[in-house]
Design a protein around this motif. Structure first.
Motif, PDB file in Angstrom:
ATOM      1  N   ARG A   1     -30.105 -14.234   5.968  1.00 59.20           N
ATOM      2  CA  ARG A   1     -30.889 -15.419   5.628  1.00 59.20           C
ATOM      3  C   ARG A   1     -30.347 -16.037   4.353  1.00 59.20           C
ATOM      4  O   ARG A   1     -29.429 -15.504   3.730  1.00 59.20           O
ATOM      5  CB  ARG A   1     -32.369 -15.050   5.468  1.00 59.20           C
ATOM      6  CG  ARG A   1     -32.619 -13.880   4.525  1.00 59.20           C
ATOM      7  CD  ARG A   1     -34.107 -13.575   4.369  1.00 59.20           C
ATOM      8  NE  ARG A   1     -34.705 -13.004   5.555  1.00 59.20           N
ATOM      9  CZ  ARG A   1     -34.602 -11.715   5.925  1.00 59.20           C
ATOM     10  NH1 ARG A   1     -33.906 -10.860   5.187  1.00 59.20           N
ATOM     11  NH2 ARG A   1     -35.187 -11.268   7.007  1.00 59.20           N
TER      12      ARG A   1
ATOM     13  N   ASP B   1     -26.135  -7.067   6.749  1.00 60.10           N
ATOM     14  CA  ASP B   1     -27.425  -7.108   6.054  1.00 60.10           C
ATOM     15  C   ASP B   1     -28.167  -5.811   6.360  1.00 60.10           C
ATOM     16  O   ASP B   1     -27.896  -5.154   7.362  1.00 60.10           O
ATOM     17  CB  ASP B   1     -28.249  -8.302   6.567  1.00 60.10           C
ATOM     18  CG  ASP B   1     -29.344  -8.741   5.592  1.00 60.10           C
ATOM     19  OD1 ASP B   1     -29.188  -9.800   4.955  1.00 60.10           O
ATOM     20  OD2 ASP B   1     -30.368  -8.012   5.473  1.00 60.10           O
TER      21      ASP B   1
ATOM     22  N   THR C   1     -34.535 -20.927  -0.995  1.00 59.91           N
ATOM     23  CA  THR C   1     -34.405 -19.868   0.021  1.00 59.91           C
ATOM     24  C   THR C   1     -35.734 -19.115   0.101  1.00 59.91           C
ATOM     25  O   THR C   1     -36.634 -19.324  -0.724  1.00 59.91           O
ATOM     26  CB  THR C   1     -33.305 -18.838  -0.339  1.00 59.91           C
ATOM     27  OG1 THR C   1     -33.760 -18.050  -1.453  1.00 59.91           O
ATOM     28  CG2 THR C   1     -31.991 -19.483  -0.671  1.00 59.91           C
TER      29      THR C   1
ATOM     30  N   ASN D   1     -23.036 -10.850  -1.841  1.00 60.02           N
ATOM     31  CA  ASN D   1     -24.151 -11.790  -1.959  1.00 60.02           C
ATOM     32  C   ASN D   1     -25.485 -11.144  -2.308  1.00 60.02           C
ATOM     33  O   ASN D   1     -26.405 -11.821  -2.747  1.00 60.02           O
ATOM     34  CB  ASN D   1     -24.256 -12.572  -0.635  1.00 60.02           C
ATOM     35  CG  ASN D   1     -25.482 -13.444  -0.570  1.00 60.02           C
ATOM     36  OD1 ASN D   1     -25.621 -14.390  -1.337  1.00 60.02           O
ATOM     37  ND2 ASN D   1     -26.390 -13.125   0.342  1.00 60.02           N
TER      38      ASN D   1
ATOM     39  N   VAL E   1     -32.018 -22.166  -5.891  1.00 64.63           N
ATOM     40  CA  VAL E   1     -31.667 -22.557  -4.523  1.00 64.63           C
ATOM     41  C   VAL E   1     -32.874 -22.312  -3.621  1.00 64.63           C
ATOM     42  O   VAL E   1     -33.533 -21.265  -3.703  1.00 64.63           O
ATOM     43  CB  VAL E   1     -30.458 -21.732  -4.012  1.00 64.63           C
ATOM     44  CG1 VAL E   1     -30.108 -22.129  -2.583  1.00 64.63           C
ATOM     45  CG2 VAL E   1     -29.254 -21.927  -4.932  1.00 64.63           C
TER      46      VAL E   1
ATOM     47  N   TYR F   1     -32.323  -8.126 -13.826  1.00 65.90           N
ATOM     48  CA  TYR F   1     -31.544  -8.934 -12.868  1.00 65.90           C
ATOM     49  C   TYR F   1     -30.466  -9.724 -13.594  1.00 65.90           C
ATOM     50  O   TYR F   1     -29.300  -9.742 -13.183  1.00 65.90           O
ATOM     51  CB  TYR F   1     -32.526  -9.865 -12.147  1.00 65.90           C
ATOM     52  CG  TYR F   1     -31.920 -10.953 -11.312  1.00 65.90           C
ATOM     53  CD1 TYR F   1     -31.353 -10.684 -10.063  1.00 65.90           C
ATOM     54  CD2 TYR F   1     -31.946 -12.289 -11.742  1.00 65.90           C
ATOM     55  CE1 TYR F   1     -30.835 -11.706  -9.273  1.00 65.90           C
ATOM     56  CE2 TYR F   1     -31.431 -13.310 -10.967  1.00 65.90           C
ATOM     57  CZ  TYR F   1     -30.874 -13.013  -9.731  1.00 65.90           C
ATOM     58  OH  TYR F   1     -30.352 -14.031  -8.951  1.00 65.90           O
TER      59      TYR F   1
ATOM     60  N   ILE G   1     -28.690 -17.849   1.250  1.00 65.90           N
ATOM     61  CA  ILE G   1     -27.337 -18.238   0.858  1.00 65.90           C
ATOM     62  C   ILE G   1     -26.289 -17.513   1.713  1.00 65.90           C
ATOM     63  O   ILE G   1     -25.322 -18.118   2.177  1.00 65.90           O
ATOM     64  CB  ILE G   1     -27.138 -17.937  -0.649  1.00 65.90           C
ATOM     65  CG1 ILE G   1     -28.014 -18.898  -1.479  1.00 65.90           C
ATOM     66  CG2 ILE G   1     -25.670 -18.047  -1.043  1.00 65.90           C
ATOM     67  CD1 ILE G   1     -28.107 -18.563  -2.958  1.00 65.90           C
TER      68      ILE G   1
END
Ligand SMILES: NC(=O)c1ccc[n+]([C@@H]2O[C@H](COP(=O)([O-])OP(=O)(O)OC[C@H]3O[C@@H](n4cnc5c(N)ncnc54)[C@H](O)[C@@H]3O)[C@@H](O)[C@H]2O)c1
Length: 267
Positions: A20, A41, A199, A89, A197, A154, A22
């Motif tokens: 899903r 994934d 998402t 990613n 972004v 993060y 990006i």
């Protein structure tokens, strides 16, 4: 990982977190440019559905479990015969308050975000080194790794990805490999640092996105396709003389949040 291969301007590659957001947009873009793509994934059903829709090989792996990463890389090479591009990613952000940061918080967030990328590169390394036109790794960082936007675990992990990218760009450059007696064309390592972004990671917070959009000089938040376009360029042979860079793709966020008018007129 989004590993794809083949006619993608002479290269191919793989990508993780591709079910899903990006990662999925990157897989779709690389596929549209002619790459043979593997979507990887940990969400088996979602990655299968994404691959069904946009094409490509669906693989399940958890980037924190090296044996599953190795198996994914082996499956890509078994299917396509090579692996030229790796897109790192996966990123996990839990917003742990500074006072609450403990070893578990680092493991939960920096584990997949930073060490996950290390494991994926290690697993793909022999194939990237053998890529006929040279290998290419594009890692998804964040503007959080470039300036203070909160979310410290993060953000620190994302900042670490910048150092990783720069060090690996030198370590596996054609020059350094030649020094070690290898005739590999080398591997390029670059980092794309997105701003906000739209998402699923933003979940039930569309109002936050609308508010954030006003902070962006571009007047909007990013779409996954904005990031995919930058990744496709850096992954491709068009970027063959670009390595070790950090490219913010952020609607101008790193220029600063306020307009000159706002500053002068105290708005
Ligand atoms: N969305 C944003 O605003 C934004 C901004 C800057 C950077 N980023 C970065 O972009 C990347 C993608 O973000 P997104 O918003 O598309 O995320 P997302 O949550 O929409 O998708 C992430 C995908 O990664 C998969 N995943 C999570 N942990 C995994 C693991 N351990 N192994 C394998 N797969 C795993 C999930 O199943 C999911 O499909 C992340 O690195 C994120 O930090 C996002």
């Amino acid at each position: 990982m989004i590993f794809s291969h083949a006619t993608f301007r002479g290269t191919g590659g793989v990508g993780d977190g591709a079910a899903r957001g990006i990662g999925r947009a990157v897989a779709a873009r690389l596929g549209a440019e002619g790459a043979a793509v593997a979507l990887v994934d940990r969400d088996e059903a979602a990655v299968a559905a994404a691959a069904e829709e946009i094409g490509g090989l669906a693989l399940t792996c958890d980037v924190t479990d090296r044996s599953t990463v190795d198996a994914a890389v082996a499956a890509v090479v078994a299917r396509y015969g090579r692996l030229d591009v790796l897109v790192n990613n996966v990123g996990v952000s839990l917003g742990t308050p500074f006072e609450a940061i403990d070893a578990a918080a680092w493991q939960e967030q920096a584990g997949p975000t930073l060490h996950g990328a290390v494991g994926c590169v290690q697993a793909a390394l022999p194939h990237l080194l053998a890529a006929p036109a040279g290998g290419s790794v594009v890692t998804i960082g964040s503007v959080n790794g470039l300036a203070a936007f909160g979310d410290i675990v993060y953000s620190a992990a994302k900042a670490g990805l910048q150092s990783l990218t720069q060090n690996l760009a030198v370590l596996y450059s054609r020059r350094e490999l030649a020094r070690r007696g290898s005739d590999s064309k080398g591997i390029r390592f670059n980092l794309v640092a997105p701003g906000t972004v739209r998402t699923a990671a933003w979940g039930e917070r569309p109002a936050s996105l609308d508010r954030l959009a006003r902070q962006y000089p571009a007047g909007r938040v990013g779409e996954p396709e904005d990031i995919a376009a930058a990744v496709a360029f850096l992954a491709s042979d068009d970027a063959s003389w670009i390595t070790g860079i950090v490219l913010p793709v952020d609607g101008g966020a790193m220029t600063g949040p306020l307009s000159f008018d706002d500053l002068v007129n105290d708005r």
